[in-house]
Design an enzyme around this catalytic site. Structure first.
Site, short mmCIF file in Angstrom:
data_model
loop_
_atom_site.label_atom_id
_atom_site.label_comp_id
_atom_site.label_asym_id
_atom_site.label_seq_id
_atom_site.Cartn_x
_atom_site.Cartn_y
_atom_site.Cartn_z
N ASP A 258 0.58 -1.23 -0.08
CA ASP A 258 -0.10 0.00 -0.11
C ASP A 258 0.87 1.21 0.13
O ASP A 258 0.25 2.26 0.59
CB ASP A 258 -1.00 -0.10 1.36
CG ASP A 258 -1.95 -0.91 1.17
OD1 ASP A 258 -2.20 -1.59 -0.08
OD2 ASP A 258 -2.45 -1.70 2.25
N ASP A 259 2.07 1.09 -0.75
CA ASP A 259 2.88 2.49 -0.46
C ASP A 259 3.19 2.81 -2.11
O ASP A 259 4.22 3.89 -2.01
CB ASP A 259 4.00 1.91 0.20
CG ASP A 259 4.72 3.28 0.71
OD1 ASP A 259 4.10 4.23 1.16
OD2 ASP A 259 6.05 3.37 0.48
#
Lengths: 268, 268, 268, 268
Positions: free
Chosen positions: D212-213
């Site tokens: 999620d980055d």
């Protein structure tokens, strides 16, 4: 008094919400209660409630959440709202059941039938309109449809049709591709582009005899700019239309919408 | 060609943006360049550029960012937009300088003067309107005002006034408390409440002789519901009006707005 | 039971709202009633209500709308939130009264005093912090302040200070310039820019000993894009911060916010 | 120089957009031009452009709009994003072609196949993951897939898989059901509910080895309140997820997204 009636008959209130329109002096209430342990049979509830409702001159409507209202969808050629609604039913996100789809063109026939939903082709011209509306009315009656959704149906339903379907107890939700009351009628995105607005919208409302003037159920908007052509507005608007129409249909099918004085109360 | 002209004269382009309106066939360009090292004096730039602009039949406007355009603000009784704008100038957030404030009432005189800005009281009745507009025009001319901001000024400026101020090179920004073109004219929140909309808006636009129909510069909206009374809409709308008007005034003062065909291009 | 108590004492309920947190099993209720015709004096209401509240193990809070809570505002150099709040009080948009402003710099002294509000300069260094917080506490106590608003106050209040002010019955609202819990701590716009988010936000919350982790009262967001520099985010964020902080302060002063379990219920 | 190259070869620029990241000193440009009248064959364009690109040390990517990139969609049980994407392709709203769908469950098999799109069932356990990722890689290679869309695929792709697919020239878009960087990882709506936020969001980003980055392509938000349970957040979030993911996929397939430094430039 409503709460008392339910409690005295062994019911259990799950959710209650009220609203008072101070200007016209109307009080609205929506009470959801569980029938587990309730000591009245379904058909005896309304008669038993008659005393309470008479005392306060209430308009009462009683719905059972395990009833499965039938819905018909009207469409033309543009499929995004239809696809979106049928998808929601298919994956169980919406109450009710799609009974059938009617198109004045056949563009959306294949998709509809791929989901095992009947598609009726009712092409409309100035001459055939009364006749086709009659056929539609019969289809609706035969299937016991309570809600008609105009999913970008590019035809105006006659006042005669609206009156007759209302008499059958039906209601009609339309999606208009503008932020009403701005840009009613034809080609709202073209109108919006000409006016140079910086935001466009979509509006779901109950259809009435007055075009694009029925009680508003749901609205949403999206920013646009000078770079956006009419085609861009149409593209950006499609996502709005899908979401706004689905929001209105869901609220209606969950019996959360009350309409009065050409407005709506939408309970949460 | 524009870039060439700047480069050949030793200028350095800081930011450039262009837009083409395909429908009407107009090309828009905004070029910001630094004068450090530029080998033309300020007053010689436009004449030297004449050849280029003639060739492409351009409309050219040249502004220097160290010029400090004078702004006048018109108001009535409601102060939120005035407070907000004066606050922004006071803390250095906006270009330009507030030259003076004019009110047709005196409610906002004290606040204005507490910030050392002159306040002129020009009450308007049907009879005195031409005379008062004349006074206003003289005040604007004397102070060299280029922009008039109608900060919830509850009067309509006459076509005559608009024409004369335009001839002086002035422009006028108005804030209308609705999502135009919905609900033009008086009491838009009351109209919005009656229509039962689920979203209300605010619109900043250039004032033209046609009421609430000028080129839109900025718009924003906020959600409302059946619980909101007219008073709630007014309260929620105030925050919109402040922010939308300030946004339009900022864009204008940074020379980012071009208006044509009753629309605007707002460069970023 | 609450309604019964009010009715039996001759009170008239103006507005009532309730909420149940199903997960933790807490029931919240806010009842606004008029004292016209009420047959208990103000100081006798709570004791008389004791029986009801004991029965349901209620936490009860009784406020009178004609009381005028005192508010102190803390600030540093950036004035937009301070200007906005003072403007709202000045034009009668907010309940309560601004008792005084405290700055650890003097940038906002002149503006504050131009509105006839006292300004105290309490510069803070690592060494002087405990001493200055002590002075602040005394100022708050002396003026009977119930609410402290951190209007972009770029200092962290110590847990010791928070505890003591809470004991005096005070509460503290802070505005954080990000969409919490994203980007807590220093330079949130810089963090947001580095992360490349497409939307930035602002969050008003009650200050607790845990930095930027208190109960959230209000949030809002605005779209940004790859063209926006950190300076652009700061500029766009300012309007958010003003509106979000004012929204939270208004809700608090109208006694519409209940906080529990590090969350808030914000009644309408 | 780019414009010159195109003009000299008889091309016609349809749309051009540029952006400069001042901080890192990178210049981005996207130029759309028509091949009608262009005097270089497709495969000779890049070699001929080599001189220009070498001079400015450009990274160049050339795409033809009549190429039809193949897309694979990964899903689990929740179908809203899958239905929405397949619907958009079915009605011609999206570039590219859905090559096949892969599910680690079979819930969405029937719907996929009703639209004549192949469905592969690749159940994943801790033990079988490497093997299944291998199978997936072969499926992707065999079909010539350039873009993988994780349409609420509740599995994490290994760094090994990501690296190999990247080497094949592929990219992966994921939809995360929160406003990143808030609430990464599992159960974001539950996290959001516990934190008591007043707004929830959805984020479409390129998948990277860091969970999620990756670079954010698109985000949107919706307001929530204390009445909303986790189930309400999930329901409200679904509409966001659909629209945000579709927006990102469309921008990617129209070659409007450039990613660098873990950020994106999204041209209009």
């Amino acid at each position: 008094s409503v709460a008392d009636f339910i409690a005295q008959n062994g019911g259990n209130i799950i959710h209650a919400e009220q609203h008072t329109d101070q200007e016209v002096g109307i009080f609205f209430q929506r009470v959801e209660f569980s029938l587990g342990g309730f000591n009245l049979e379904r058909e005896k509830i309304l008669p038993a409630f008659g005393e309470v409702s008479k005392k306060f001159k209430m308009n009462v409507s009683l719905k059972f959440s395990d009833e499965n209202p039938k819905v018909a969808i009207l469409c033309t050629k543009e499929g995004h709202c239809l696809y979106d609604l049928l998808g929601r039913w298919h994956r169980g996100e919406l109450d009710g059941t799609p009974a059938f789809v009617v198109g004045n063109h056949t563009d959306l026939k294949n998709y509809t039938e791929s989901l095992d939903i009947p598609f009726h082709h009712l092409p409309v011209s100035k001459e055939t309109k009364p006749e086709q509306e009659d056929k539609l009315l019969k289809l609706l009656e035969a299937a016991g449809v309570e809600l008609v959704v105009m999913a970008r149906y590019m035809q105006i339903l006659s006042a005669d049709f609206l009156g007759k379907f209302k008499k059958q107890g039906g209601q009609i939700i339309n999606i208009h591709h503008s932020f009403l009351p701005a840009f009613p009628g034809a080609s709202p995105y073209k109108q919006a582009h000409e006016r140079g607005v910086k935001i466009v919208g979509a509006t779901a409302h109950y259809a009435t005899a007055e075009l694009d003037d029925g009680p508003i159920i749901s609205q949403d908007v999206v920013r646009v700019g000078h770079r956006d052509s009419v085609a861009d507005l149409i593209r950006k608007g499609r996502d709005l239309e899908m979401v706004v129409l689905a929001d209105a249909v869901r609220a209606h099918l969950e019996h959360r919408v009350l309409d009065y004085n050409n407005k709506t109360v939408v309970f949460s």
